[in-house]
Design an enzyme around this catalytic site. Structure first.
Site, mmCIF file in Angstrom:
data_model
loop_
_atom_site.group_PDB
_atom_site.id
_atom_site.type_symbol
_atom_site.label_atom_id
_atom_site.label_comp_id
_atom_site.label_asym_id
_atom_site.label_seq_id
_atom_site.Cartn_x
_atom_site.Cartn_y
_atom_site.Cartn_z
ATOM 1 N N GLU B 51 0.807 -1.221 0.000
ATOM 2 C CA GLU B 51 0.000 0.000 0.000
ATOM 3 C C GLU B 51 0.843 1.276 0.000
ATOM 4 O OE1 GLU B 51 -0.037 -2.652 1.960
ATOM 5 O OE2 GLU B 51 -1.009 -2.270 3.874
ATOM 6 N N ILE B 52 2.106 1.168 0.330
ATOM 7 C CA ILE B 52 2.999 2.326 0.273
ATOM 8 C C ILE B 52 3.203 2.779 -1.177
ATOM 9 C CG2 ILE B 52 5.119 0.922 0.234
ATOM 10 C CD1 ILE B 52 6.389 3.074 2.066
#
Lengths: 261, 223
Positions: B51-52
């Site tokens: 998700e980064i």
């Protein structure tokens, strides 16, 4: 007059962030990607009662020192100094130890709004895009739904989420030019690129300033329209001291051993 | 009779990784799930998503050998590999919430027999860490939970109803624990595999809802 968004110092870059301001802080939570030197400058300025919008509340040094890492930079300074009145975050506390924010929260010295990560990113993007609200299915049936308007669309339940705007966005990029065009490296783009333009004033801390035209027009991640100030990090910061604890090394060895089976 | 043993973290991760099929986009949560990137079955090409803002990264690096600007959701440095792409956080969650991620692997405190998930807050602590868990639980096509079967004092974590605050309802598809592999289906929880040395009855004894024993229920392969 040529456009020039480059400011000379970190102190100058944050000089107008007054008490009570809402600030967005880019990055994910580790030191890389965090606008560490802007945060340190705001720590020196001492502005109080800030509302902080960020993925985590325990930034960088504070978190990672628990895992045996050591960094020269200190992006956790605002929390530790008690300059924060309220935090809006997705991961406000650590699952493995009590961070500085949790200590303040338990002492009743800060307020907290916990948001799911995708909703945080989209609420910020809505502010940047001038969108008044959005319906999301994330959080239905959970604490996130409480007190919010809901709607059934195509047979599925959605929650109304509203935009999140700030006075200042403090972000970190890899390279920038005097128009404010930015590029990021690898996983440092994260919330930095989302927050650029979602605040009245966006301030970018960059590793390197380049001449106009050096950044390929097709490869610019954040067009300069979203950026108001650019300030460059001194090269000396490159020499970060990073040490690994015995636990970190042992954990890695364990999975290498298992993998070899 | 084999000696009864529980699976360690690495072995649970190895079992989870057997679920990954060619071309799957897989998001791995912090901690144990993150280890699964090291155990992709030979010959399979899997795209890991974090998700980064990265898709298609490789295994974790040795401590001190990585690039601090290339990390997974747990902040651990990972290897770059050809075809990898990077993007911002909103894009990362468009992929998750838009249903473009095939498999999500995360930890849990509790799972209910309907596949409800509790993994963001222990009530006694009063402060939750939602992170990306609600988004991933709601948005991905298949949710795999990797966790210990019971609490430290031996209480079941697979329950008829959640006692802890809900992360998302009716979202879990498969549970891989240190003693069993259990599929969540419309007719209930189906016990598919047990750790070597364990019987289905013993697993049932540590599970609150009634398990349906799959006719093909067999030992978890440890390699």
């Amino acid at each position: 007059m040529p456009i020039n968004k480059i400011v000379d110092s970190f102190d100058e870059a944050v000089a107008d962030i007054e008490d009570g301001a809402t600030i967005m802080i880019g990055g994910f939570g580790i030191v890389a990607g965090a606008p560490s030197l802007l945060l340190e400058a705001l720590g020196r300025k001492g502005s109080k009662d800030l509302t902080m919008v960020s993925n985590v509340t325990g930034f960088g040094k504070d978190v990672w020192s628990q895992l045996g890492f050591k960094f020269a930079e200190d992006p956790d300074i605002l929390v530790r100094n008690g300059q924060i009145k309220k935090a809006i975050a997705t991961a406000p506390v650590s699952t493995i130890y009590q961070n500085n924010f949790e200590r303040l929260l338990r002492a009743g010295k800060v307020e907290l709004e916990t948001v799911s990560q995708g909703t945080l990113a989209e609420r910020i993007r809505m502010a940047k895009a001038g969108i008044g609200g959005m319906y999301v299915s994330v959080g239905v049936g959970t604490v996130v739904e409480e007190g919010k308007e809901t709607k059934i669309i195509d047979g599925k339940k959605y929650i109304l989420e509203l935009p999140l705007k700030a006075d200042f966005a403090l972000i970190k990029a890899h390279k920038g030019d005097r128009w404010g065009n930015l590029v990021y490296r690898r996983t440092s783009r994260t919330f930095n690129a989302v927050m650029a333009g979602a605040a009245t004033v966006t301030i970018a801390e960059v590793e390197e300033i380049v001449e106009l035209g050096e950044l390929d027009a097709d490869a610019i991640h954040t067009p300069g329209i979203y950026v108001d100030r650019v300030v460059v990090r001194p090269q000396v910061i490159e020499a970060e001291e990073i040490e690994y604890s015995a636990e970190v090394k042992e954990s890695y060895q364990k999975y290498m051993d298992r993998k070899g089976n | 009779m084999q000696e009864k043993a529980t699976l360690d973290r690495q072995t649970i991760a190895l079992r989870v990784a057997k679920e990954f099929q060619d071309g799957d986009v897989v998001n791995l949560g912090i901690g144990l799930p993150g280890l699964a990137c090291n155990f992709v079955p030979a010959g399979r090409e899997v795209l890991f998503h974090a998700e980064i803002g990265v898709l298609g990264f490789g295994e974790m690096t040795a401590p001190g050998e990585g690039d601090f600007e290339l990390v997974n959701a747990g902040g651990q440095t990972v290897h770059e590999q050809p075809g990898m792409s990077c993007f911002d956080h909103a894009e990362a969650f468009v992929m998750i919430r838009g249903g473009h991620v095939d498999i999500s692997v995360m930890g849990a405190f509790q799972v209910s027999e309907k596949g409800d998930l509790a993994n963001y807050m222990v009530p006694a602590r009063e402060i939750g860490v939602i992170g990306g868990a609600m988004d991933l639980a709601s948005g991905t096509k298949k949710l795999i939970i990797a966790m210990n079967h019971t609490t430290k004092d031996g209480q079941p974590r697979i329950l008829k109803q959640l006692a802890y605050p809900v992360t998302a309802l009716n979202c879990v598809n498969l549970i891989v624990t240190d003693i069993a592999v259990i599929e969540v289906t419309d007719r209930g929880l189906v016990l598919k595999e047990v750790a070597p040395g364990w019987t289905p009855e013993e697993v049932q004894g540590l599970t609150e809802p009634k398990l349906i024993i799959d006719p093909d229920c067999h030992d978890i392969e440890l390699m």
